[in-house]
Design a protein around this motif. Sequence first.
Motif, PDB file in Angstrom:
ATOM      1  N   PRO A 558      -0.910  12.859  -4.346  1.00 33.59           N
ATOM      2  CA  PRO A 558      -1.707  12.666  -3.130  1.00 33.59           C
ATOM      3  C   PRO A 558      -1.249  11.425  -2.362  1.00 33.59           C
ATOM      4  CG  PRO A 558      -3.124  13.198  -4.986  1.00 33.59           C
ATOM      5  CD  PRO A 558      -1.759  12.983  -5.552  1.00 33.59           C
ATOM      6  N   LYS A 559      -1.314  11.508  -1.034  1.00 29.33           N
ATOM      7  CA  LYS A 559      -0.774  10.433  -0.192  1.00 29.33           C
ATOM      8  C   LYS A 559      -1.522   9.118  -0.353  1.00 29.33           C
ATOM      9  CE  LYS A 559       1.623  13.869   1.407  1.00 29.33           C
ATOM     10  NZ  LYS A 559       0.901  14.973   0.738  1.00 29.33           N
ATOM     11  N   ASP A 560      -2.808   9.182  -0.759  1.00 30.48           N
ATOM     12  CA  ASP A 560      -3.591   7.946  -0.874  1.00 30.48           C
ATOM     13  C   ASP A 560      -3.630   7.401  -2.303  1.00 30.48           C
ATOM     14  OD1 ASP A 560      -5.044  10.021  -1.949  1.00 30.48           O
ATOM     15  OD2 ASP A 560      -6.938   9.506  -0.977  1.00 30.48           O
ATOM     16  N   GLU A 561      -2.866   8.001  -3.216  1.00 28.34           N
ATOM     17  CA  GLU A 561      -2.877   7.553  -4.611  1.00 28.34           C
ATOM     18  C   GLU A 561      -2.011   6.304  -4.767  1.00 28.34           C
ATOM     19  OE1 GLU A 561      -1.192   9.448  -8.716  1.00 28.34           O
ATOM     20  OE2 GLU A 561      -2.680  10.661  -7.630  1.00 28.34           O
ATOM     21  N   ILE A 562      -2.449   5.371  -5.619  1.00 33.30           N
ATOM     22  CA  ILE A 562      -1.640   4.199  -5.930  1.00 33.30           C
ATOM     23  C   ILE A 562      -0.439   4.642  -6.751  1.00 33.30           C
ATOM     24  CG2 ILE A 562      -1.567   1.988  -7.149  1.00 33.30           C
ATOM     25  CD1 ILE A 562      -4.561   1.704  -6.619  1.00 33.30           C
ATOM     26  N   LEU A 563       0.736   4.323  -6.270  1.00 31.77           N
ATOM     27  CA  LEU A 563       1.951   4.689  -6.988  1.00 31.77           C
ATOM     28  C   LEU A 563       2.284   3.613  -8.015  1.00 31.77           C
ATOM     29  CD1 LEU A 563       4.047   5.838  -3.894  1.00 31.77           C
ATOM     30  CD2 LEU A 563       2.836   7.297  -5.521  1.00 31.77           C
ATOM     31  N   PRO A 564       2.845   3.980  -9.159  1.00 33.63           N
ATOM     32  CA  PRO A 564       3.151   2.976 -10.184  1.00 33.63           C
ATOM     33  C   PRO A 564       4.073   1.862  -9.700  1.00 33.63           C
ATOM     34  CG  PRO A 564       3.283   5.180 -11.133  1.00 33.63           C
ATOM     35  CD  PRO A 564       3.127   5.352  -9.642  1.00 33.63           C
ATOM     36  N   TRP A 565       4.815   2.112  -8.647  1.00 35.73           N
ATOM     37  CA  TRP A 565       5.800   1.146  -8.140  1.00 35.73           C
ATOM     38  C   TRP A 565       5.368   0.511  -6.815  1.00 35.73           C
ATOM     39  CZ3 TRP A 565       6.465   6.318  -9.052  1.00 35.73           C
ATOM     40  CH2 TRP A 565       6.524   7.157  -7.934  1.00 35.73           C
ATOM     41  N   ASP A 566       4.112   0.638  -6.434  1.00 34.28           N
ATOM     42  CA  ASP A 566       3.667   0.090  -5.150  1.00 34.28           C
ATOM     43  C   ASP A 566       3.799  -1.428  -5.072  1.00 34.28           C
ATOM     44  OD1 ASP A 566       3.124   2.349  -3.685  1.00 34.28           O
ATOM     45  OD2 ASP A 566       0.971   2.388  -4.117  1.00 34.28           O
ATOM     46  N   HIS A 567       3.824  -2.099  -6.207  1.00 35.73           N
ATOM     47  CA  HIS A 567       3.939  -3.569  -6.193  1.00 35.73           C
ATOM     48  C   HIS A 567       5.384  -4.045  -6.085  1.00 35.73           C
ATOM     49  CE1 HIS A 567       4.416  -2.115 -10.255  1.00 35.73           C
ATOM     50  NE2 HIS A 567       4.943  -3.257 -10.630  1.00 35.73           N
ATOM     51  N   ILE A 568       6.326  -3.107  -6.061  1.00 32.29           N
ATOM     52  CA  ILE A 568       7.750  -3.435  -5.906  1.00 32.29           C
ATOM     53  C   ILE A 568       8.184  -3.028  -4.496  1.00 32.29           C
ATOM     54  CG2 ILE A 568      10.082  -3.043  -6.756  1.00 32.29           C
ATOM     55  CD1 ILE A 568       8.294  -4.458  -8.790  1.00 32.29           C
ATOM     56  N   SER A 569       8.669  -3.995  -3.732  1.00 31.74           N
ATOM     57  CA  SER A 569       9.064  -3.711  -2.355  1.00 31.74           C
ATOM     58  C   SER A 569      10.580  -3.696  -2.212  1.00 31.74           C
ATOM     59  CB  SER A 569       8.482  -4.767  -1.402  1.00 31.74           C
ATOM     60  OG  SER A 569       9.015  -4.596  -0.095  1.00 31.74           O
ATOM     61  N   ALA A 570      11.095  -2.554  -1.742  1.00 26.22           N
ATOM     62  CA  ALA A 570      12.519  -2.447  -1.409  1.00 26.22           C
ATOM     63  C   ALA A 570      12.752  -2.756   0.064  1.00 26.22           C
ATOM     64  CB  ALA A 570      13.033  -1.051  -1.749  1.00 26.22           C
ATOM     65  N   LEU A 571      11.724  -3.297   0.715  1.00 23.71           N
ATOM     66  CA  LEU A 571      11.759  -3.694   2.130  1.00 23.71           C
ATOM     67  C   LEU A 571      11.850  -2.500   3.071  1.00 23.71           C
ATOM     68  CD1 LEU A 571      14.004  -6.909   1.943  1.00 23.71           C
ATOM     69  CD2 LEU A 571      11.544  -6.648   1.529  1.00 23.71           C
ATOM     70  N   VAL A 572      11.470  -1.328   2.597  1.00 24.34           N
ATOM     71  CA  VAL A 572      11.285  -0.153   3.446  1.00 24.34           C
ATOM     72  C   VAL A 572       9.815   0.232   3.300  1.00 24.34           C
ATOM     73  CG1 VAL A 572      11.940   2.235   3.887  1.00 24.34           C
ATOM     74  CG2 VAL A 572      13.655   0.617   3.073  1.00 24.34           C
ATOM     75  N   SER A 573       9.088   0.280   4.402  1.00 28.53           N
ATOM     76  CA  SER A 573       7.632   0.419   4.322  1.00 28.53           C
ATOM     77  C   SER A 573       7.207   1.783   3.791  1.00 28.53           C
ATOM     78  CB  SER A 573       6.997   0.183   5.691  1.00 28.53           C
ATOM     79  OG  SER A 573       7.216   1.293   6.550  1.00 28.53           O
TER      80      SER A 573
END
Length: 588
Positions: A558-573
């Motif tokens: 689902p689009k609103d689910e927290i992804l396991p990698w949301d705390h890692i930013s590859a600098l692409v939003s």
Amino acid sequence: MIPERLQTVLDRVEKPGRYIGGEFNEIIKDKEGKTRVAFCFPDTYEIGMSNLGMKILYGVLNGTENVWCERCFAPWPDMGDLLRREKVPLYALESGDSLRDFDFCAFTMQYELCYTTVLYMLDLAGIPFRAKDRGEDYPILLCGGPCTYNPEPFADFFDIMSIGEGEEALPELMTLYEECKKAGKTKAEFLREASHLDGFYVPSLYEVTYSESGAISSFSPKFDDVPAVIKKRIVKDFENSFYPTSPVIPHVEAVHDRTVLEVFRGCIRGCRFCQAGMTCRPIRERSPEKLNELAKKATEGSGYPEISMCALSISDYSGLSSMCEKLLTWCPDEKIRLSLPSMRVDSFSEKIMDEIPGLKKGSFTFAPEAGTQRLRDVIRKGVTEEDITRTMNFVFSSGMCAVKLYFIDGLPNETDEDVKGIAELAQRIVNLYYQNPDKPKGKSVSVNISVSCFIPKPQTPFQWAGQNSLDEVERKQKLVRENINTRKVSYNWHDARSSRVEAVLARGDRRLSEAIIRAYEKGQRFDSWDEYFSLENWESAISEAGLDSSFYANREIPKDEILPWDHISALVSKKYLLEEYQKAMNIL
């Protein structure tokens, strides 16, 4: 520097040259007073010694004051058995010292199917798997590489992770470690301070909770001074960044025994399935002058008779013609061959083909990825039928009669017509050959198609998409085969079973650490090698850990689910990635 107990028994294993060290250009230092780093590659010596990233970081760390970096590779099972029998812990090649003797064991995480091999190496070294079970007497476990863009499945194993490019980040970490060591600080205190450095993730400083559905309900730092989001590190001055002009020369033949010239980083394309294309941004090029200088030094420092250009899409390099012109002023006289990786069909350069004498012309490789124009638009490949026709006609007119094409099946928004399109495109290329009046005389055409399975990768627009079920993937593989009607086309496909486990690990969360341990205990290691992979062991391990592989691999997230990698930013939003996903799914 082979451990004494092995010196008389190494002839019992295959390729003992993998394990003896002493290679040309290896770096030896006085270990007294040094921060010692064991750079660990979780695959065989031949594969690890071909890895450009390892060569770069080996040179960078050894160029750092008061740091000695050594190498360690996963021993093949015959050597692993010998180490256990002789009671010799896994060791680094330069000194022969056990991994337990180092300050850091630094693993490069290149591929999801290497995770159990990491545990294999730790087990042989006598190092506990979980970070919480390692006290002050054990090395700090550090990792980096592409898989850290979702580090959660192996988060329990590592003390700290380097996110992004490490050339500048790792020396900073070593300096901090030396300062903390002199101040008498504990491992925990060092890790807390390391979390303040840009690009470093310390998993133990974060708390994660789950909902009844199995999704993540919260992910947050335990302390106010710990960043909620870790942004990847980027080497901004790529032109002058470190390049290994005196690489260690392996004793046995490596997978790539040649000079690999890194031309540029990043990609101007935006293929929606491609993790590297998203995570390696922004684009940074080296000038033709700098590349020519580095090529000369690397050839002198290694003796390799071949230079291969390295980039995600070499034909998109703005200075390609100029670079080749400069290399050709001296390479032919020195009997140095030049080679190019696979090129994009839409940016294929006829001029470059004409300018590089001696370029292998027996075959050529392209990656259309999809068999129909509709699906190429879905994945944003940017390759048209006209591009393919133009390029194939030139390839055949140039004397080549063999072409290799790479495809992916199971892509989001794929239909059976798209799957059949793989075979139909191959047939059209066969027809183009025989319709070409300038084709090689008296030779038959060979079109080799290689089809891999779609893996939903983190940090891409398709990270929300589910992988097809195992039965569905195998049905599509059969459908391609059934639609090939000529012996001029050969067909190879990737094992759908290993692709399933790869998808589970690619989109997994921390709970999978237990499953990885259980898989290792069932005998799993070297999972990327067909003879050692077992889907049954993996499915059993995942189930015993109380998890469902379908939850990770097959469902659309689902689009609103927290992804396991949301705390890692590859600098692409995330917003941009979601917009791209929705555009793809709306193409009819």
